[in-house]
Design a protein around this motif. Structure first.
Motif, PDB file in Angstrom:
ATOM      1  N   MET A   1     -51.468 -61.218  56.414  1.00 55.63           N
ATOM      2  CA  MET A   1     -51.360 -62.545  57.044  1.00 55.63           C
ATOM      3  C   MET A   1     -52.718 -63.080  57.488  1.00 55.63           C
ATOM      4  N   ALA A   2     -53.645 -62.163  57.798  1.00 55.83           N
ATOM      5  CA  ALA A   2     -54.969 -62.620  58.242  1.00 55.83           C
ATOM      6  C   ALA A   2     -55.632 -63.488  57.183  1.00 55.83           C
ATOM      7  N   LEU A   3     -55.478 -63.107  55.910  1.00 53.64           N
ATOM      8  CA  LEU A   3     -56.078 -63.889  54.822  1.00 53.64           C
ATOM      9  C   LEU A   3     -55.418 -65.258  54.714  1.00 53.64           C
ATOM     10  N   LYS A   4     -54.101 -65.306  54.909  1.00 53.08           N
ATOM     11  CA  LYS A   4     -53.395 -66.585  54.857  1.00 53.08           C
ATOM     12  C   LYS A   4     -53.863 -67.505  55.986  1.00 53.08           C
ATOM     13  N   PHE A   5     -54.014 -66.941  57.185  1.00 58.03           N
ATOM     14  CA  PHE A   5     -54.513 -67.736  58.304  1.00 58.03           C
ATOM     15  C   PHE A   5     -55.898 -68.291  57.993  1.00 58.03           C
ATOM     16  N   ALA A   6     -56.756 -67.432  57.405  1.00 65.36           N
ATOM     17  CA  ALA A   6     -58.120 -67.862  57.095  1.00 65.36           C
ATOM     18  C   ALA A   6     -58.130 -68.981  56.057  1.00 65.36           C
ATOM     19  N   LYS A   7     -57.300 -68.861  55.015  1.00 63.16           N
ATOM     20  CA  LYS A   7     -57.223 -69.894  53.977  1.00 63.16           C
ATOM     21  C   LYS A   7     -56.713 -71.208  54.561  1.00 63.16           C
ATOM     22  N   LEU A   8     -55.674 -71.103  55.391  1.00 63.75           N
ATOM     23  CA  LEU A   8     -55.092 -72.309  55.986  1.00 63.75           C
ATOM     24  C   LEU A   8     -56.098 -72.995  56.898  1.00 63.75           C
ATOM     25  N   ALA A   9     -56.776 -72.214  57.749  1.00 62.22           N
ATOM     26  CA  ALA A   9     -57.770 -72.792  58.653  1.00 62.22           C
ATOM     27  C   ALA A   9     -58.898 -73.470  57.879  1.00 62.22           C
ATOM     28  N   SER A  10     -59.317 -72.841  56.781  1.00 62.76           N
ATOM     29  CA  SER A  10     -60.381 -73.429  55.961  1.00 62.76           C
ATOM     30  C   SER A  10     -59.953 -74.757  55.364  1.00 62.76           C
ATOM     31  N   LEU A  11     -58.723 -74.809  54.868  1.00 67.83           N
ATOM     32  CA  LEU A  11     -58.206 -76.052  54.288  1.00 67.83           C
ATOM     33  C   LEU A  11     -58.173 -77.167  55.322  1.00 67.83           C
ATOM     34  N   ILE A  12     -57.718 -76.848  56.537  1.00 69.85           N
ATOM     35  CA  ILE A  12     -57.596 -77.871  57.579  1.00 69.85           C
ATOM     36  C   ILE A  12     -58.974 -78.365  58.017  1.00 69.85           C
ATOM     37  N   ILE A  13     -59.917 -77.453  58.163  1.00 71.55           N
ATOM     38  CA  ILE A  13     -61.279 -77.845  58.573  1.00 71.55           C
ATOM     39  C   ILE A  13     -61.915 -78.752  57.523  1.00 71.55           C
ATOM     40  N   VAL A  14     -61.789 -78.364  56.254  1.00 71.74           N
ATOM     41  CA  VAL A  14     -62.363 -79.195  55.183  1.00 71.74           C
ATOM     42  C   VAL A  14     -61.657 -80.547  55.138  1.00 71.74           C
ATOM     43  N   ALA A  15     -60.345 -80.565  55.370  1.00 68.30           N
ATOM     44  CA  ALA A  15     -59.595 -81.830  55.381  1.00 68.30           C
ATOM     45  C   ALA A  15     -60.094 -82.746  56.493  1.00 68.30           C
ATOM     46  N   ILE A  16     -60.371 -82.190  57.670  1.00 66.91           N
ATOM     47  CA  ILE A  16     -60.890 -82.990  58.787  1.00 66.91           C
ATOM     48  C   ILE A  16     -62.252 -83.581  58.426  1.00 66.91           C
ATOM     49  N   VAL A  17     -63.131 -82.744  57.873  1.00 59.66           N
ATOM     50  CA  VAL A  17     -64.466 -83.212  57.496  1.00 59.66           C
ATOM     51  C   VAL A  17     -64.378 -84.304  56.435  1.00 59.66           C
ATOM     52  N   ALA A  18     -63.560 -84.075  55.405  1.00 55.96           N
ATOM     53  CA  ALA A  18     -63.446 -85.040  54.308  1.00 55.96           C
ATOM     54  C   ALA A  18     -62.830 -86.354  54.777  1.00 55.96           C
ATOM     55  N   THR A  19     -61.874 -86.279  55.690  1.00 59.86           N
ATOM     56  CA  THR A  19     -61.146 -87.474  56.132  1.00 59.86           C
ATOM     57  C   THR A  19     -61.945 -88.315  57.109  1.00 59.86           C
ATOM     58  N   TYR A  20     -62.678 -87.663  58.003  1.00 63.06           N
ATOM     59  CA  TYR A  20     -63.294 -88.393  59.116  1.00 63.06           C
ATOM     60  C   TYR A  20     -64.818 -88.456  59.092  1.00 63.06           C
ATOM     61  N   PHE A  21     -65.451 -87.582  58.341  1.00 66.14           N
ATOM     62  CA  PHE A  21     -66.911 -87.524  58.412  1.00 66.14           C
ATOM     63  C   PHE A  21     -67.591 -87.730  57.056  1.00 66.14           C
ATOM     64  N   GLY A  22     -66.842 -88.207  56.079  1.00 71.16           N
ATOM     65  CA  GLY A  22     -67.419 -88.470  54.768  1.00 71.16           C
ATOM     66  C   GLY A  22     -66.953 -89.804  54.244  1.00 71.16           C
ATOM     67  N   PRO A  23     -67.452 -90.227  53.092  1.00 68.14           N
ATOM     68  CA  PRO A  23     -66.994 -91.490  52.496  1.00 68.14           C
ATOM     69  C   PRO A  23     -65.531 -91.410  52.097  1.00 68.14           C
ATOM     70  N   LYS A  24     -64.870 -92.552  52.051  1.00 65.49           N
ATOM     71  CA  LYS A  24     -63.445 -92.596  51.758  1.00 65.49           C
ATOM     72  C   LYS A  24     -63.127 -91.994  50.393  1.00 65.49           C
ATOM     73  N   ALA A  25     -64.019 -92.197  49.433  1.00 61.59           N
ATOM     74  CA  ALA A  25     -63.791 -91.638  48.100  1.00 61.59           C
ATOM     75  C   ALA A  25     -63.732 -90.121  48.136  1.00 61.59           C
ATOM     76  N   LEU A  26     -64.509 -89.513  49.049  1.00 63.39           N
ATOM     77  CA  LEU A  26     -64.523 -88.056  49.156  1.00 63.39           C
ATOM     78  C   LEU A  26     -63.175 -87.523  49.599  1.00 63.39           C
ATOM     79  N   SER A  27     -62.555 -88.180  50.573  1.00 62.19           N
ATOM     80  CA  SER A  27     -61.256 -87.707  51.047  1.00 62.19           C
ATOM     81  C   SER A  27     -60.195 -87.833  49.957  1.00 62.19           C
TER      82      SER A  27
END
Length: 464
Positions: A1-27
């Protein structure tokens, strides 16, 4: 489960960065990429949780129309969760063999036929010809497909357990967001530099009682998951963790000063204690200890202490309702203002309501759930909904009654109708939860709940 938590956390962090801190095309590129990755992945657990989190909201991130994809210029943006729904359709179509359906498939079919009728009726009554109006109807209907697809892609008890375990940190993060906002006056997302306008922080700044509520879908379904696994696996080393989740979810609801949620959660806990847990003193004592520790820690923050006082005062206005004050001391407008407006419009089309017409859009009000069901789908729709919820609850309750007294899986079956009763109380008093259309933050946990109920029924029938 630790690996699943790590993958999920990584996806959410990248989603936050892409959605709010990059150009709209990036998200847009990022979200198209994750949908493609989902189509080729066999890990349904991580992807369900990821799309659920970005549809339900997370620490003030991923509010309505923020996690979107712009596919065709000039057309409305598509919420990423809707692309996940389409992805589940492809998954079911390409699945090897025939997955087992639910024990309520026939009722689902009848309800699906009625949804089609409501769409046709809406167009017959009148729908704005603008393309956005047609996309809006599609957006509301598409999530309902999850009631068909989720039971066919979640095919093992392990998948459900891993999903509910992935929910655990988000239950605590929802409480953290409540405490953080009460203490600072800012949502965590605002503190991180994402300056959305959030109505509940504006209200708080004016000195009024804070009414924010983060990740409501996650709080609700993780509350159920913690109750379920503390029931079916009471000897688990995670028992204290499950109880902490239960307490954290209750405190999240309480801090929001939302009367219906506190009432619904209280009824669930009481019925669970009596009929499922069997009033075991040591378990009740453990819940009390965990709750006391969390409460003591929170009350060390002066702003949280003040919020507890304000929330308690608001929740206690339920007593004024019992005395006949429909405004609950001037804090409630559902019964004297909102409900009459909806009902008066419904009376002009009582049998089938107003469907997906512009009239429903103009008069619909999700603050009064049962009235809104009548307005949208009429008496026929309300009866269909009651039949579905009643049949689901009765079937699981009767199956539970066939179990031995000491069978934890049998007691787990009984939790479903108990929880559904509390859920319906929230629907009836705080905001619509059950409907003939879907909002992703509501429909994703519902699809999981009903799918899991059906899986537990078939599993108990086969092995019980």
């Amino acid at each position: 489960m630790a690996l699943k938590f790590a993958k999920l956390a990584s996806l959410i962090i990248v989603a936050i960065v892409a959605t709010y801190f990059g150009p709209k095309a990036l998200s847009s590129l990022f979200y198209i990429g994750v949908v493609i990755a989902y189509l080729y992945s066999k890990d349904e657990v991580i992807w369900f949780t990821f799309f659920f989190v970005i549809s339900d909201g997370f620490l003030g991130f991923f509010n309505n129309y923020e996690a979107v994809v712009s596919i065709i210029p000039g057309l409305p943006e598509v919420e990423v969760g809707h692309l996940y729904v389409v992805g589940t359709i492809f998954k079911v179509r390409n699945a090897e063999g025939k997955a087992q359906g639910t024990f309520f498939d026939r009722l689902l079919l009848a309800m699906a036929a009625y949804v089609i009728f409501l769409i046709l009726q809406g167009y017959a009554i009148g729908v704005t010809p603008e393309i956005r109006a047609h996309f809006r109807i599609l957006k509301f209907v598409l999530p309902l497909v999850l009631f068909y697809t989720i039971p066919r892609i979640f095919t093992s008890r392990q998948m459900y357990r891993e999903t509910f375990e992935l929910f655990i940190p988000f239950a605590f993060l929802a409480l953290f967001a409540q405490v953080f906002t009460v203490a600072t006056g800012l949502a965590p997302s605002q503190f991180a530099g994402v300056r959305q306008d959030l109505w509940f922080t504006d209200v708080y700044e004016r000195g009024q009682t804070y009414r924010g509520f983060y990740s409501t879908g996650m709080v609700l379904i993780s509350f159920f998951g913690a109750l379920y696994y503390s029931t079916v696996d009471p000897t688990s080393r995670k028992r204290v963790l499950y109880l902490a989740v239960i307490v954290a979810n209750f405190l999240s609801a309480f801090l929001s000063a939302t009367r219906g949620w506190v009432l619904g959660f209280t009824v669930i806990l009481l019925l669970h204690s009596v009929f499922v847990a069997g009033l075991k003193v040591h378990r009740i004592a453990l819940v009390a200890v965990v709750g006391t520790v969390l409460m003591f820690g929170l009350l060390q923050v002066p702003a949280v202490q003040k919020q507890f006082s304000g929330a308690a005062d608001r929740i206690l206005t339920i007593g004024l309702l019992a005395k006949g004050d429909v405004t609950a001391g001037g804090t409630l407008e559902r019964l004297d203002r909102r409900a009459p407006r909806v009902i008066n419009k419904w009376k002009a089309s009582p049998l089938t309501g107003w469907g997906f017409s512009d009239d429903f859009k103009a008069y619909g009000d999700s603050h009064v759930g049962n009235h809104n069901v009548l307005l949208h789908s009429g008496i026929i729709g309300a009866v269909l909904m009651v039949l579905f919820l009643g049949f689901f609850s009765w079937t699981l309750m009767m199956r539970s009654m066939t179990s031995n007294i000491g069978d934890p899986n049998g007691r787990g079956l009984l939790l479903f109708p108990i929880f559904l009763l509390g859920w319906f109380m929230i629907h009836s008093s705080s905001g619509q939860q059950f409907m003939f259309y879907g909002e992703l933050g509501v429909t994703l946990p519902q699809a999981l709940f009903f799918s899991f109920g059906s899986f537990c029924y078939w599993d108990h029938l086969k092995n019980g």
